[in-house]
Scaffold this motif. Structure first.
Motif, PDB file in Angstrom:
ATOM      1  N   ALA A   1       0.812  -1.220   0.000  1.00 33.97           N
ATOM      2  CA  ALA A   1       0.000   0.000   0.000  1.00 33.97           C
ATOM      3  C   ALA A   1       0.841   1.264   0.000  1.00 33.97           C
ATOM      4  O   ALA A   1       0.312   2.360  -0.153  1.00 33.97           O
ATOM      5  CB  ALA A   1      -0.929   0.002   1.208  1.00 33.97           C
ATOM      6  N   GLY A   2       2.143   1.116   0.175  1.00 36.79           N
ATOM      7  CA  GLY A   2       3.014   2.278   0.202  1.00 36.79           C
ATOM      8  C   GLY A   2       4.247   1.998   1.014  1.00 36.79           C
ATOM      9  O   GLY A   2       4.550   0.847   1.357  1.00 36.79           O
ATOM     10  N   PHE A   3       4.968   3.071   1.353  1.00 37.23           N
ATOM     11  CA  PHE A   3       6.242   2.946   2.035  1.00 37.23           C
ATOM     12  C   PHE A   3       6.382   3.986   3.134  1.00 37.23           C
ATOM     13  O   PHE A   3       5.916   5.115   3.003  1.00 37.23           O
ATOM     14  CB  PHE A   3       7.403   3.143   1.057  1.00 37.23           C
ATOM     15  CG  PHE A   3       7.417   2.172  -0.079  1.00 37.23           C
ATOM     16  CD1 PHE A   3       7.978   0.907   0.062  1.00 37.23           C
ATOM     17  CD2 PHE A   3       6.864   2.515  -1.305  1.00 37.23           C
ATOM     18  CE1 PHE A   3       7.992   0.014  -0.985  1.00 37.23           C
ATOM     19  CE2 PHE A   3       6.873   1.627  -2.364  1.00 37.23           C
ATOM     20  CZ  PHE A   3       7.442   0.364  -2.201  1.00 37.23           C
ATOM     21  N   ARG A   4       7.071   3.586   4.174  1.00 35.82           N
ATOM     22  CA  ARG A   4       7.623   4.533   5.124  1.00 35.82           C
ATOM     23  C   ARG A   4       9.084   4.722   4.701  1.00 35.82           C
ATOM     24  O   ARG A   4       9.832   3.762   4.536  1.00 35.82           O
ATOM     25  CB  ARG A   4       7.518   3.992   6.547  1.00 35.82           C
ATOM     26  CG  ARG A   4       8.143   4.905   7.616  1.00 35.82           C
ATOM     27  CD  ARG A   4       9.562   4.488   7.919  1.00 35.82           C
ATOM     28  NE  ARG A   4      10.113   5.181   9.087  1.00 35.82           N
ATOM     29  CZ  ARG A   4      11.368   5.046   9.506  1.00 35.82           C
ATOM     30  NH1 ARG A   4      12.187   4.232   8.875  1.00 35.82           N
ATOM     31  NH2 ARG A   4      11.796   5.696  10.566  1.00 35.82           N
ATOM     32  N   LEU A   5       9.489   5.957   4.498  1.00 36.53           N
ATOM     33  CA  LEU A   5      10.791   6.273   3.930  1.00 36.53           C
ATOM     34  C   LEU A   5      11.769   6.643   5.034  1.00 36.53           C
ATOM     35  O   LEU A   5      11.663   7.712   5.652  1.00 36.53           O
ATOM     36  CB  LEU A   5      10.654   7.408   2.920  1.00 36.53           C
ATOM     37  CG  LEU A   5       9.649   7.138   1.787  1.00 36.53           C
ATOM     38  CD1 LEU A   5       9.464   8.383   0.936  1.00 36.53           C
ATOM     39  CD2 LEU A   5      10.086   5.956   0.935  1.00 36.53           C
ATOM     40  N   ASP A   6      12.714   5.751   5.287  1.00 35.41           N
ATOM     41  CA  ASP A   6      13.681   5.930   6.371  1.00 35.41           C
ATOM     42  C   ASP A   6      14.692   7.021   6.010  1.00 35.41           C
ATOM     43  O   ASP A   6      15.150   7.111   4.870  1.00 35.41           O
ATOM     44  CB  ASP A   6      14.412   4.600   6.594  1.00 35.41           C
ATOM     45  CG  ASP A   6      15.474   4.703   7.665  1.00 35.41           C
ATOM     46  OD1 ASP A   6      15.107   4.843   8.843  1.00 35.41           O
ATOM     47  OD2 ASP A   6      16.673   4.652   7.323  1.00 35.41           O
TER      48      ASP A   6
END
Length: 596
Positions: free
Chosen positions: A246-251
């Protein structure tokens, strides 16, 4: 085409006539009106509760003491009952695990410790049956030094991938960090230090150059000024988007670019836990070039159906900088940069929360706020906000804010139980490298990463192993899912009720927001205005250790109603509340009610 519900005429008149006074708010009146207006936008992530899972610590399915993907699948029913809309899984890719997964050696596979691609696909399928989306952590700033790209990059100055990382010949010098280069003794080109201790430049004897690493030396930074890097990293994101995430958390997304002229970062005085000088990150963080990259990333993700979403790890100094990460008026960058300004203030202050929440409501051009109070890199909010005596009541206050304000809500596994930060007491027990290098001033991040507490059995139901990768917190026999599920007054059931109210009540689901009693330094009060035909909701949160008596004037929010009905409270004395005149809130109490 999406339409907006209009506020009742009284609300608009109240706002226009200054019921929200310029003396008590610095926000633009038009921005306040917009914040007070309900919306009919049903885009899923605007109403979502996102739950971060640290995969090593959630559920071990095979008895090796380490959590895994099949363990997450086993616990989906729990997450569904809690009311979770999406799971963010911290890195589960192949990795040497120097930084426990944030040093990735292959972006398009699953680490065998956590399972396989088939296990991931099964998790996706089972989550979909329960209307739970899966989001992944995407680490774009750096790779592992064991990634094939870096191995090639470090093999020769003429290798096609040499310019995929940030290399430098150094400058003439001697002493600490000096090495023999092709033309004499050289030292790192500037004073940049690693976030985990020591110089941010590591010497490679094969190519006789330094490479830059914002974090551990085993995490070399990618050179995002090379278009081939962007193409490759976007390709890895597409690999998972094609699989249905569903998407990404961008570190560490604000760290993608460094100053090409390699200016020294300014010294700010003193030394850190590792003994290095404290530096500002002027030339290594939040450089303007990153925004062009994010706009291209947003456009790439937008080609996929289903409103895929980009969440950013954005530690920023103020709301004006946060707005840039949305894309400002264009809204063409991240849909949900994390607002750390609210959740990591670490100060239980009604005045501070009122100011910070209203800022993000009115200063991001109508973009959706994302509030977060806990994650895998910070001690848990239980201690950061607790006073050691009323921690559970304070945790309920934090939860009430998280789920009743107008924001997407991001929570961390175990937050709903009141899991504590179990800081190691001996350096011999520390697993996090930053805790090893910084001991005793810096004890690392192990304390907020201990195994999930499911029940009072051995290893808290997390594993059947004789020992787990980190020990279970000592309070697991009483603080666990099983025990709290049976207690109607538990923190877990408080979270469940709030999350379900957020989903079921139109005012909490899509209502606007108006702050009340703006000069009160002890009680945070606000109205969630309702769409036509629904009831507005009032929230009162006493953030002090003393009883507080107050009277709220709902006309400040343009509401005619005088009577209220309790929906949820943690204080029995407030359950029969029917009016908002001379209300006495017990210490650290929470109250949520409808306007009748």
């Amino acid at each position: 085409m999406q339409t907006r519900n209009l506020l009742p005429l009284l609300v608009i008149q109240a706002l226009l006539c200054g019921a929200i006074s310029a003396q008590t708010s610095t926000a633009d009146p038009s921005a306040l009106r917009a914040a007070a207006t309900p919306s009919s936008d049903q885009t899923w992530w605007k109403h979502a509760v996102v739950y971060e899972i640290y995969p090593r610590s959630f559920q071990d399915s095979n008895g090796d003491g380490i959590g895994d993907l099949n363990g997450i699948t086993q616990r989906l029913d729990y997450l569904q009952k809690l009311g979770i809309d999406a799971i963010w899984i911290s890195p589960m890719y192949p990795s040497p695990q120097v930084d426990f997964g944030y040093d990735i050696s292959d972006y398009e596979n699953v680490d065998p410790k956590y399972g396989s691609l088939a296990d991931f696909d099964r998790l996706m399928a089972e989550a979909k049956k329960r209307n739970i989306r899966i989001m992944l952590d995407m680490v774009l700033n750096h790779t592992s030094d064991k990634h094939r790209w870096f191995i090639e990059s470090a093999s020769s100055r003429t290798n096609p991938k040499h310019d995929w990382y940030v290399w430098n010949d150094g400058v003439p010098g001697t002493g600490k960090n000096a090495h023999q280069g092709p033309h004499g003794s050289v030292v790192p080109p500037n004073n940049w230090i690693s976030g985990f201790g020591g110089s941010a430049w590591e010497w490679n004897p094969t190519v006789k150059q330094f490479y830059y690493h914002q974090f551990y030396k085993q995490q070399p930074d990618l050179n995002w000024r090379n278009p081939e890097v962007e193409k490759a990293m976007f390709g890895s994101m597409q690999f998972w988007l094609d699989r249905g995430v569903a998407g990404f958390r961008l570190d560490a997304i604000t760290d993608l670019f460094e100053d090409p002229k390699l200016h020294n970062n300014p010294e700010t005085g003193g030394i850190n836990a590792q003994g290095d000088p404290n530096l500002a990150d002027t030339y290594t963080n939040n450089l303007p070039e990153v925004h062009d990259t994010i706009r291209r990333m947003r456009a790439m993700v937008a080609k996929y159906p289903g409103n895929r979403v980009l969440i950013g790890e954005t530690y920023l100094p103020n709301t004006a900088e946060l707005d840039k990460w949305y894309g400002g008026t264009a809204k063409d960058e991240l849909q949900l940069p994390m607002d750390m300004i609210v959740g990591f203030s670490n100060r239980l202050s009604a005045s501070n929360f009122r100011k910070r929440i209203e800022e993000v409501e009115t200063q991001v051009h109508g973009s959706q706020p994302l509030l977060v109070f806990d994650n895998h890199d910070n001690g848990r909010s239980w201690e950061r906000y607790g006073d050691g005596v009323h921690n559970e009541q304070i945790a309920k206050l934090i939860a009430a804010m998280l789920f009743t304000t107008h924001s997407t809500a991001l929570m961390y596994y175990g937050e709903e139980l009141g899991m504590v930060t179990s800081v190691p007491t001996r350096v011999e027990d520390v697993k996090d490298p930053i805790g090893i290098t910084g001991w005793p001033k810096e004890k690392g991040r192990d304390g907020e990463r201990t195994p999930m507490q499911w029940d009072g059995a051995t290893d808290a139901g997390f594993s059947t192993a004789s020992s787990t990768w980190l020990p279970v917190a000592s309070n697991y026999k009483t603080v666990n899912v099983q025990a709290e599920s049976g207690d109607p007054n538990s923190l877990l059931n408080w979270h469940k009720e709030l999350i379900h109210l957020r989903r079921d009540l139109p005012a909490l689901h899509e209502g606007g927001m108006v702050m009340l009693d703006r000069t009160n330094s002890n009680v945070l009060s606000y109205v969630r205005t309702a769409p036509a035909g629904a009831k507005a909701v009032v929230v009162m949160l006493n953030m002090s250790a003393q009883p507080q008596t107050l009277s709220l004037d709902l006309a400040e929010a343009g509401l005619k109603g005088k009577r209220v009905k309790t929906i949820l409270t943690d204080e029995s004395s407030l359950k029969g509340l029917s009016a908002l005149t001379n209300v006495t809130l017990p210490p650290f109490s929470s109250w949520v009610g409808s306007v009748e």
